[in-house]
Design an enzyme around this catalytic site. Structure first.
Site, PDB file in Angstrom:
ATOM      1  N   ASP A  61      46.239  30.993  35.639  1.00  8.93           N
ATOM      2  CA  ASP A  61      46.271  30.118  34.438  1.00  8.93           C
ATOM      3  C   ASP A  61      45.126  30.536  33.623  1.00  8.93           C
ATOM      4  O   ASP A  61      43.825  30.513  34.205  1.00  8.93           O
ATOM      5  CB  ASP A  61      46.313  28.801  34.808  1.00  8.93           C
ATOM      6  N   GLU A  87      43.113  42.921  51.072  1.00  9.99           N
ATOM      7  CA  GLU A  87      43.025  42.782  52.592  1.00  9.99           C
ATOM      8  C   GLU A  87      44.389  42.308  53.196  1.00  9.99           C
ATOM      9  O   GLU A  87      44.362  42.452  54.286  1.00  9.99           O
ATOM     10  CB  GLU A  87      42.265  41.326  52.834  1.00  9.99           C
TER      11      GLU A  87
END
Length: 545
Positions: free
Chosen positions: A203, A254
């Site tokens: 956002d 990751e």
């Protein structure tokens, strides 16, 4: 092995959780309600769900005022409900993109409450943007900046300092120069990624980093909104924000497959690519078609520019016509535009201010055009974002009385803006019954009687319904799309847009007022409206193999 590039051409369905399905009869949609409707989502043929904020919130801004980034609002469920929902989505082959709100917390967040209880200059206040006021008594705000939602962008505290909120006063802006803020959001990204979230919608991604060097510039010095597009505005689209997203990308990578992200970044098109870079978030929303008139020239220019931009950045483009912040596109395109100087968005805003009485809305025209542009969008390379209810052909709800409205933009701009409640009214699932099947306890926003004709139950038994069209289009999209190739085919009429994709399938859209001939020697596999004597009628898109 999971495809690490699944997002590049995904069909993503946005769920506004409080208005999707209510499982416990309290009038508010919830996570268990979503879980109960996963068979419906699977039948629709989407690849992923974008879940609007579901965190604890006072709803000062529809959930975008977050009390705790690592929990679920008790009114919507629990973390266990979230885990059950995401497991069921994955079982159905649907990925989950979670909304994250990094520019501001709510004023109820533990950090902000600690800041209010702490002294000026404290570490707690440094997580936010506090300043002394101007004037002999400090009773004037630090600058004359306006909030996006109306009124000043500064709120004074009891001890006389002011804090910045570029949205509602219940949404204090975070200080992204503070290392603790950055580290805490990395923790949040891992928290939800570890629970199986496949990606994030970010956002207000272009507002995080700010230059608060004194003296702060005035509104007049900043100039009209949109003109300062060189990265030097004090809080919009600063270059330093990409340092934040580079750290986020390290976290995303990751995981296997890497988590993806898409930026909500209302920036100049020339600056959008950095948000979508592989070193950053990977994608950025392209809102250009959402703002387009019913005009083939505009559509062609927008599509060409955005595909070129995506290719240069290594990202894929995104396409969208409706979401929780804008008037539904079936309504926007339902106003005759001949001779009008207003855009569809401006006309729709006037219509909403009149309570849905002026100008006259042509429901059938709007739905016809909505199907046509949606089918065009689904043929484009890139990801397509759909908003709950658009598959039903829902229009904006204009007949909401002031006492029932919830959106802060209405309360802060009374008489100027009715807010965004009209696209957030709970969905109709059944033709009759309490709240048209949304839940047994009614709905938190009133549903109009005409929702009955648009209910899922009604449309599922009609092979010519809006819902049936969406299901066919999404199924064919999976079957037809290949690589992200694209080529315009020149037509004699500038009112017709025609392009081809890998394998030779074609998309033709007729923006004109009369029927046009289709390319010879090809078979129509889907048309947004029935052909007329073998010709493509006005306001219609066809796919041909």
């Amino acid at each position: 092995m999971q495809d690490p590039h699944w997002w590049r051409q995904a069909a993503v369905y946005q769920i506004y959780p409080r208005s999707f399905a209510d499982s416990n009869g309290d009038g508010i949609g919830d996570l268990r309600g979503i879980t109960s409707r996963i068979p419906y989502l699977k039948s629709l043929g989407i690849d992923a769900v974008w879940l609007s904020p579901f965190y604890p919130s006072a709803l000062a801004d529809g959930g975008y005022d977050v009390d705790d980034y690592r929990d679920v609002d008790p009114k919507l469920g629990t973390l266990a409900d979230f885990d059950e929902m995401i497991a069921a989505l994955h079982q159905a082959g649907i990925k989950l993109i979670a909304d994250i709100v990094p520019n501001h917390t709510s004023d109820r967040h533990a950090w902000f409450q600690e800041a209010l209880a702490s002294q000026k200059g404290s570490a707690a206040r440094d997580r936010y943007i506090f300043r002394d006021g101007k004037g002999p008594d400090g009773d004037e705000p630090p600058s004359d900046w306006d909030s996006v939602f109306g009124g000043p962008a500064w709120e004074r505290t009891e001890d006389g300092q002011w804090y910045l909120h570029i949205f509602a006063r219940e949404q204090p802006d975070l200080n992204w120069d503070n290392r603790e803020v950055r580290d805490d959001f990395l923790k949040t990204l891992r928290f939800w990624s570890d629970r199986g979230v496949d990606g994030f919608r970010v956002d207000v991604a272009h507002a995080l980093t700010k230059d608060m060097t004194e003296p702060l510039p005035s509104k007049a010095e900043l100039g009209p909104e949109g003109e300062n597009n060189n990265g030097q505005h004090p809080f919009w689209d600063r270059d330093e924000v990409h340092e934040v997203f580079a750290e986020w990308r390290e976290v995303f990578d990751e995981y296997t497959p890497p988590r993806t992200a898409v930026a909500e970044a209302w920036v100049h098109t020339d600056r959008r690519a950095r948000y979508a870079s592989p070193e950053g978030l990977g994608q950025a929303f392209n809102f250009d078609l959402l703002r387009a008139d019913w005009n083939p020239g505009q559509f062609r220019d927008i599509i060409t520019k955005n595909l070129t931009e995506a290719a240069s950045s290594g990202a894929s483009s995104t396409w969208v016509f409706s979401n929780h912040d804008v008037v539904r596109h079936a309504t926007r395109y339902g106003f005759p535009l001949a001779g009008s100087e207003s855009t569809p968005t401006e006309t729709a805003r006037d219509w909403l201010m009149s309570g849905g009485t002026e100008p006259d809305l042509d429901h059938e025209l709007g739905e016809r055009r909505a199907r046509a542009v949606t089918q065009l969008m689904l043929a484009l390379p890139g990801s397509a974002y759909l908003y709950q209810g658009e598959e039903l052909g829902l229009h904006e709800v204009a007949e909401i009385i002031d006492e029932d409205r919830q959106d802060p933009t209405f309360f802060r701009n009374t008489g100027v803006d009715v807010g965004r409640d009209g696209c957030r009214v709970p969905l109709p699932w059944t033709k009759a019954g309490e709240s048209f099947g949304f839940g047994i306890g009614g709905s938190h926003l009133p549903q109009p009687a005409w929702f009955s004709d648009y209910a899922v139950q009604v449309q599922e038994s009609d092979s010519h319904s809006h819902l049936s069209f969406y299901r066919r289009a999404l199924k064919l999209r999976r079957e037809l799309q290949g690589d992200e190739d694209f080529e315009w085919i020149e037509e004699r009429s500038p009112e017709v847009l025609h392009f081809t994709r890998l394998g030779g399938w074609h998309c033709v859209t007729n923006f004109s007022s009369g029927p046009v001939d289709l390319p010879a020697g090809r078979v129509v596999v889907l048309s947004s409206s029935p052909l007329v004597d073998g010709r493509l009628p006005s306001n219609t898109t066809a796919w041909l193999a």
